[in-house]
Design a protein around this motif. Structure first.
Motif, PDB file in Angstrom:
ATOM      1  N   ASP A 123       0.838  -1.215   0.000  1.00 27.01           N
ATOM      2  CA  ASP A 123       0.000   0.000   0.000  1.00 27.01           C
ATOM      3  C   ASP A 123       0.867   1.257   0.000  1.00 27.01           C
ATOM      4  O   ASP A 123       0.782   2.112   0.891  1.00 27.01           O
ATOM      5  CB  ASP A 123      -0.949   0.014   1.211  1.00 27.01           C
ATOM      6  N   CYS A 124       1.731   1.334  -0.997  1.00 28.31           N
ATOM      7  CA  CYS A 124       2.625   2.484  -1.136  1.00 28.31           C
ATOM      8  C   CYS A 124       2.584   2.962  -2.581  1.00 28.31           C
ATOM      9  O   CYS A 124       1.880   2.389  -3.416  1.00 28.31           O
ATOM     10  CB  CYS A 124       4.056   2.108  -0.733  1.00 28.31           C
ATOM     11  N   CYS A 125       3.358   4.010  -2.871  1.00 26.51           N
ATOM     12  CA  CYS A 125       3.331   4.567  -4.219  1.00 26.51           C
ATOM     13  C   CYS A 125       4.680   5.181  -4.572  1.00 26.51           C
ATOM     14  O   CYS A 125       5.184   6.045  -3.843  1.00 26.51           O
ATOM     15  CB  CYS A 125       2.224   5.623  -4.342  1.00 26.51           C
ATOM     16  N   GLY A 126       5.262   4.736  -5.670  1.00 26.70           N
ATOM     17  CA  GLY A 126       6.501   5.319  -6.156  1.00 26.70           C
ATOM     18  C   GLY A 126       7.701   5.034  -5.274  1.00 26.70           C
ATOM     19  O   GLY A 126       7.667   4.185  -4.378  1.00 26.70           O
ATOM     20  N   ASN A 127       8.753   5.803  -5.533  1.00 26.29           N
ATOM     21  CA  ASN A 127       9.990   5.655  -4.765  1.00 26.29           C
ATOM     22  C   ASN A 127       9.831   6.301  -3.391  1.00 26.29           C
ATOM     23  O   ASN A 127       9.931   5.636  -2.365  1.00 26.29           O
ATOM     24  CB  ASN A 127      11.131   6.290  -5.547  1.00 26.29           C
ATOM     25  N   SER A 155      -6.635  -0.915  -2.724  1.00 29.64           N
ATOM     26  CA  SER A 155      -7.602  -1.803  -3.374  1.00 29.64           C
ATOM     27  C   SER A 155      -8.969  -1.794  -2.703  1.00 29.64           C
ATOM     28  O   SER A 155      -9.974  -2.129  -3.329  1.00 29.64           O
ATOM     29  CB  SER A 155      -7.062  -3.238  -3.393  1.00 29.64           C
ATOM     30  N   GLN A 156      -9.034  -1.371  -1.431  1.00 29.96           N
ATOM     31  CA  GLN A 156     -10.304  -1.378  -0.712  1.00 29.96           C
ATOM     32  C   GLN A 156     -10.981  -0.015  -0.702  1.00 29.96           C
ATOM     33  O   GLN A 156     -12.183   0.087  -0.910  1.00 29.96           O
ATOM     34  CB  GLN A 156     -10.085  -1.865   0.719  1.00 29.96           C
ATOM     35  N   SER A 157     -10.184   1.020  -0.478  1.00 34.64           N
ATOM     36  CA  SER A 157     -10.775   2.364  -0.371  1.00 34.64           C
ATOM     37  C   SER A 157     -10.636   3.185  -1.645  1.00 34.64           C
ATOM     38  O   SER A 157     -11.268   4.234  -1.768  1.00 34.64           O
ATOM     39  CB  SER A 157     -10.124   3.127   0.788  1.00 34.64           C
ATOM     40  N   ASP A 158      -9.795   2.720  -2.598  1.00 36.28           N
ATOM     41  CA  ASP A 158      -9.518   3.449  -3.844  1.00 36.28           C
ATOM     42  C   ASP A 158      -8.838   4.796  -3.599  1.00 36.28           C
ATOM     43  O   ASP A 158      -8.809   5.645  -4.492  1.00 36.28           O
ATOM     44  CB  ASP A 158     -10.809   3.673  -4.655  1.00 36.28           C
TER      45      ASP A 158
END
Length: 218
Positions: free
Chosen positions: A136-140, A156-159
């Protein structure tokens, strides 16, 4: 003596089964790593190999206990002593050089990041995308690493868009699992010590019973 040998046999078989279950868990862990991170295949195959050795050793020990063979049981003890020494050395090495190994993990993350196909599309299926969905992370360091964050950056659950970067979360995850791995390894060593002691005592009990039956026949 026959009664005590029977009791020892039951205990030895029980702990050999526990030992085999540990081996299956280790194999499962290695398979999980293979499917999750192809860049860690070498470590995964080492883990799987260790698990297979543990399962085979447990089966060998069970065979010795079930057949009440002192020779097989003593060979099993020897194998366990070798495994115990090797595992203690490996755990000690990992504990001492944990910082250096984490640096290598950080470099592996750089490789994963640079291996992404460019331009990065919303349906990105790279290893980084797998990490983003898993942790549940994003990018570097965060979503700003992308002009347009891919779908894997959204929970995936909260969008909702994940705001934390993957590098630090990945390093924190590996560090925490590293400690868990060392702890599990020590528990495995403890189980091996119990199995070795029981096998050794059982082997001596079998020999003593044979001597009594030979020299003190009624």
């Amino acid at each position: 003596m026959a009664c005590s040998t029977g009791v020892l046999k039951v205990f030895a078989l029980f702990w050999d089964i526990v030992y085999a279950i540990f081996g299956l868990i280790v194999i499962g862990l290695g398979v999980h790593v293979v499917y999750k991170f192809e860049h860690f295949n070498t470590a995964a195959f080492v883990i799987i190999g260790l698990g297979i050795v543990v399962v085979l050793a447990a089966l060998f020990g069970s065979l010795g206990a079930a057949r009440e063979s002192s020779n097989i049981s003593k060979t099993f003890v020897f194998l366990l002593v070798v495994l115990i020494v090797l595992e203690v050395l490996v755990v000690g090495f990992l504990w001492i050089f944990q910082t250096s190994l984490l640096i290598n993990v950080d470099k592996t993350f750089d490789q994963l990041w640079n291996d992404q196909p460019v331009p990065i599309k919303p349906g990105n299926q790279s290893q980084i995308a797998s990490l983003e969905r898993w942790l549940d992370c994003c990018g570097n360091v965060g979503p700003k690493d992308y002009m347009l964050p891919p779908n894997s950056c959204y929970n995936s659950q909260s969008d909702k868009l994940n705001l934390e970067g993957c590098r630090q979360k990945f390093l924190d995850f590996v560090a925490s699992r590293w400690t868990t791995f060392n702890f599990v390894s020590l528990v495995l060593v403890a189980v091996e010590i119990i199995c070795a002691l029981l096998a050794y005592v059982l082997a001596n009990s079998i020999v003593n019973r044979w001597r009594r039956s030979k020299y003190y026949q009624k």
